[in-house]
Structures are given as C-alpha cells and as structure tokens.
Enzyme design. Structure first.
Site, PDB file in Angstrom:
ATOM      1  N   CYS A 163      -5.983  15.216 -19.312  1.00 61.25           N
ATOM      2  CA  CYS A 163      -4.779  15.546 -18.742  1.00 61.25           C
ATOM      3  C   CYS A 163      -3.776  16.006 -19.567  1.00 61.25           C
ATOM      4  CB  CYS A 163      -4.196  14.637 -17.973  1.00 61.25           C
ATOM      5  SG  CYS A 163      -5.287  13.697 -16.649  1.00 61.25           S
ATOM      6  N   HIS A 303       5.000  12.344 -18.933  1.00 60.99           N
ATOM      7  CA  HIS A 303       3.744  12.531 -18.354  1.00 60.99           C
ATOM      8  C   HIS A 303       3.993  11.673 -16.728  1.00 60.99           C
ATOM      9  CE1 HIS A 303      -0.449  13.080 -18.273  1.00 60.99           C
ATOM     10  NE2 HIS A 303      -0.784  11.811 -18.187  1.00 60.99           N
ATOM     11  N   GLU A 314       5.336   4.901 -21.661  1.00 64.13           N
ATOM     12  CA  GLU A 314       5.967   6.014 -22.198  1.00 64.13           C
ATOM     13  C   GLU A 314       7.389   5.865 -22.490  1.00 64.13           C
ATOM     14  OE1 GLU A 314       6.016  10.828 -21.165  1.00 64.13           O
ATOM     15  OE2 GLU A 314       5.217   9.440 -19.729  1.00 64.13           O
ATOM     16  N   LYS A 335       5.390  15.004 -11.426  1.00 64.81           N
ATOM     17  CA  LYS A 335       4.287  14.584 -10.643  1.00 64.81           C
ATOM     18  C   LYS A 335       4.519  13.859  -9.290  1.00 64.81           C
ATOM     19  CE  LYS A 335       1.098  14.414 -14.887  1.00 64.81           C
ATOM     20  NZ  LYS A 335       2.066  14.631 -15.767  1.00 64.81           N
ATOM     21  N   HIS A 340      -0.773  14.630  -9.650  1.00 61.88           N
ATOM     22  CA  HIS A 340      -1.261  14.774 -10.897  1.00 61.88           C
ATOM     23  C   HIS A 340      -2.267  15.907 -10.929  1.00 61.88           C
ATOM     24  CE1 HIS A 340      -2.367  14.284 -14.972  1.00 61.88           C
ATOM     25  NE2 HIS A 340      -2.670  12.917 -14.917  1.00 61.88           N
ATOM     26  N   PHE A 399      -6.915  11.023 -20.959  1.00 65.52           N
ATOM     27  CA  PHE A 399      -7.825   9.982 -20.932  1.00 65.52           C
ATOM     28  C   PHE A 399      -8.472  10.439 -22.499  1.00 65.52           C
ATOM     29  CE2 PHE A 399      -9.105   8.582 -16.431  1.00 65.52           C
ATOM     30  CZ  PHE A 399      -8.016   7.904 -16.604  1.00 65.52           C
TER      31      PHE A 399
END
Length: 411
Positions: A163, A303, A314, A335, A340, A399
């Site tokens: 991502c 994110h 975060e 998002k 996403h 990831f």
C-alpha cells in the site's frame, strides 16, 4: 544543490470521481464511495461491499482492442497517466522524450485477469489460456504501456511495496530527477483487485470491515467503532519535472515536491509497529530532506485505513515528531471516502494534498460518529475545514513494513 521539483500535471480515477475535479468535489461533499459490490455476486463472502469505480468504461479512455489486452488495473493506470499528461500541457512532439521517464506501480497487479484465466485453465486446459495473460498479470505493465503509448524513453519501471507502492513511485521519480537521469517523470499507481479472491484473501487476514448493513459508513478512521478497512479501486498519476523545465515552457505549477522519506518497520509482515517507530523515522527523514521544521507542516493526510492498530500507532508517531504542534495541525484520512486503494492510495492521496494546497481547504475524515477517546487531535471530522495551508505531508505504509512520506509546498 538539490533540483527543485514541480508538480505540473495530475490525473485520478477514484470511487468518488473519475477525474481530479470530481474527486475534489466528492471530498468537499463528504461523499462515501462504499456500496454493495456489483462486479460479482458477493453473497458467499464475509464482506459484501467495496469502493468500486462508478461509471467507469474502458472505451471512454482507449480503443476496445487495447482495453481487451489490459487488465483493469492497467486500463485505469493508463487512463490516469494520460489524463496527467494532458493536464500538464506538454507538447510531446517538442519534448526530449529520451529525458522523460515513467515510474508507475501496482501493489497486486492483474488480479481480475488471474481469476478469469485460472477458471479458463481449469475448465478448458492450458491451451485455452490467453497469450496476453502474463502481460495482463504483471504489475509493471501500466508503466510499460504508458511508456510505449507516449514514446517516453527515459527510466521506465514499476514499484511494488503493497500500500506504499504509488508513494514509492513518486519518491523514485523525485530521486531520478534529483540525480539528473531525467528532466520529466510520469509517476503514480493503480489497483483493481475487487475480485472474489481479493475479497476472500483480505477477509481471511481479518483486515476488512464487516459492516454489511451500512457499507456507506464502513470506512471510519478514528471512530471507536471502526472494524477494518474498505477495499477500493482506482488510479492516480503526477507529472513531475524540474522547475527549470517547467519555467522554460511556461507550465502551470500545482505545487513543489519538497522532500521525501522512506523507512522500514522491520517488525511484522502485516501489523504496524505498535509505537510507530518506522513512522517516526520516515516523517523525520522527509522533514530533513525538505529542509523544514516540523512546525511548518499545516496538514497531514494520514495512512489512516480504519483499523484499530494502525490508526492509533500513526497518531502516536505524529505526536512524537510534532510535539505540541500536533494540536495545531489538521489531520485527515481521505480513505474514509475512497476506501483503501492499496497500491494506488499514495498517489491519489497526494493529489488530495496538492488540491488542498490549491483550495486552502482540508478534506475531511467522514463517518466519525463516536470519536475514539485515544484521539485527541483535529482529525477534521465529517466536513472540510478551510485554513491557511503552506506545507502538507502525506504518509503511506504497506504490508511488509514499508513506510513512505512526501511533503508538498504551496506555490
């Protein structure tokens, strides 16, 4: 000395708008792109909704023969790239194409083609598999198609970092320009993995929301009742060039790409570091590269995927970097509206940041009904907020522990 890097073209296809103008309009109206899946029957799946592209038709962007030889991820990638090229005002017949490169990625690649061709193989045997299967599958083909279709002969490759993919593509393009290997770069990413296997795989990893009774509000970063991310599809692209090149041709300049950062969590294949260690390091790296102080940042597009661990980790990292200035920032996760977009998330969110600079308005985090008590900062809940914005920061994580950050400056 560093070369100054300008953003001179933008292109997007998103679940809330098929170009930058409609994308911005959707954000300003706090629009959700999430609805019941239409691409296939989602009944057997735990999650039955996603953020699909509404109204997208490949033939609106290319001839049918070309479209049939591309996976959907590649189609939308090419569409966004050519949108950005057109927006840049470049006359390619008068451009040194040996000095014009492409870095364009996809986190997963041709999932739709894989699903279709695997069924063909099972039902008809190996002789029935399409000769275009491999070019449809591999995640570098959007970069290749954009290069071939526009005769862009500079550096040409794809990034794949889950991502963080398209933010890494922007960073790589920036570094190529800094090193002098090119004067112009087309960069970004695309994703189209709303398929039976895509949904099943993310359900198996327990990452996605199960809010089937109310999909429009399922993507809810920072809400105490968030239960996972909502998968989206789409693409985005930027044209980057040196200020020297942009000023020489009288180009409009949307923003300056001022600095970038990269880091690795070195922690877990899917979970973020619980204290945001890698996020602290990547933000600090971007600030150093930009040559500015943390206190100069006005807005952070996080994110913010709507997962219980990631959102808070975060924010903890942001507090460590920004200290008391954290409480003067606007923070939001777009998002909440687009879902996403996986490998395309970073570039689409960079476009949101660039347009925030243009309009001096922060896009919201929608679907916040019960703010998580752990969130004590301004996450721009539910509606846009106008304010002075001179510097914006965009985070993207993937990831595998991939972290990427870009900082854009108002012109």
């Amino acid at each position: 000395m560093k070369r100054r890097i300008a953003v001179t073209g933008i292109g997007t296809l998103t679940p809330i708008g098929l170009n930058p103008h409609t994308f911005w309009d959707g954000m300003m109206h706090s629009q959700s792109g999430s609805a019941t899946i239409t691409a296939f029957d989602p009944a057997p799946h735990e999650t039955k909704f996603a953020c699909e592209l509404k109204g997208y038709k490949a033939e609106d962007y290319m001839d049918r023969k070309s479209a049939n030889r591309m996976d959907r991820y590649c189609q939308v990638g090419v569409a966004s790239g050519e949108m950005a090229l057109k927006d840049s005002g470049l006359d390619l017949s008068k451009t040194d194409l040996d000095r014009f490169g492409v870095v364009f990625g996809s986190g997963i690649g041709g999932m739709i083609s894989y699903d279709h061709q695997f069924k063909t193989y099972i039902n008809g045997g190996p002789d029935r598999v399409s000769p275009f299967f491999i070019p449809q599958l591999i995640p570098d083909m959007a970069a290749g198609q954009l290069s071939i279709r526009n005769k862009l002969k500079g550096p040409n490759y794809a990034t794949v970092s889950a991502c963080a993919t398209s933010l890494n593509a922007i960073i790589d393009a920036y570094m190529i320009l800094q090193l002098g290997y090119a004067d112009l770069m087309l960069c970004g990413g695309s994703e189209a993995s709303i398929t039976p296997m895509g949904i099943a795989g993310f359900n198996a990893s327990k990452a996605m929301s199960l809010r089937n009774d109310d999909p429009a509000t399922a993507s809810r970063p920072y809400d105490i009742d968030r239960d996972g991310f909502v998968m989206g599809e789409g693409a985005g692209a930027l044209v980057l060039e040196t200020f020297e090149s942009a000023e020489k041709r009288g180009a409009k300049i949307y923003a300056e790409l001022l600095g970038v950062g990269m880091s690795g969590d070195a922690y877990h294949i899917t979970a973020p570091h619980p204290e945001g260690d890698g996020v602290v390091r990547v933000i600090n790296a971007a600030l150093r590269d930009a040559g500015i102080e943390a206190e100069q940042i006005d807005y952070i597009n996080t994110h913010g995927t709507s997962t219980s661990l990631g959102d808070i980790a975060e924010l903890q990292a942001i507090k460590k970097v920004f200290g008391e200035h954290t409480y003067k920032l606007n923070i939001s996760s777009t998002k909440s509206m687009t879902g996403h977009l996986l490998g395309a998330a970073g570039v689409v969110e960079s476009v949101a940041c660039i347009m925030a600079l243009q309009h001096q308005t922060v896009p919201p985090t929608i679907n916040i009904k019960n703010l998580d008590p752990a969130v004590d900062v301004n996450v721009t809940p539910n509606v846009p907020q106008q304010r002075e914005i001179n510097y914006v920061l965009n985070n993207g994580f993937g990831f595998g522990g991939h972290n990427a950050t870009a900082i854009f400056k108002r012109i």
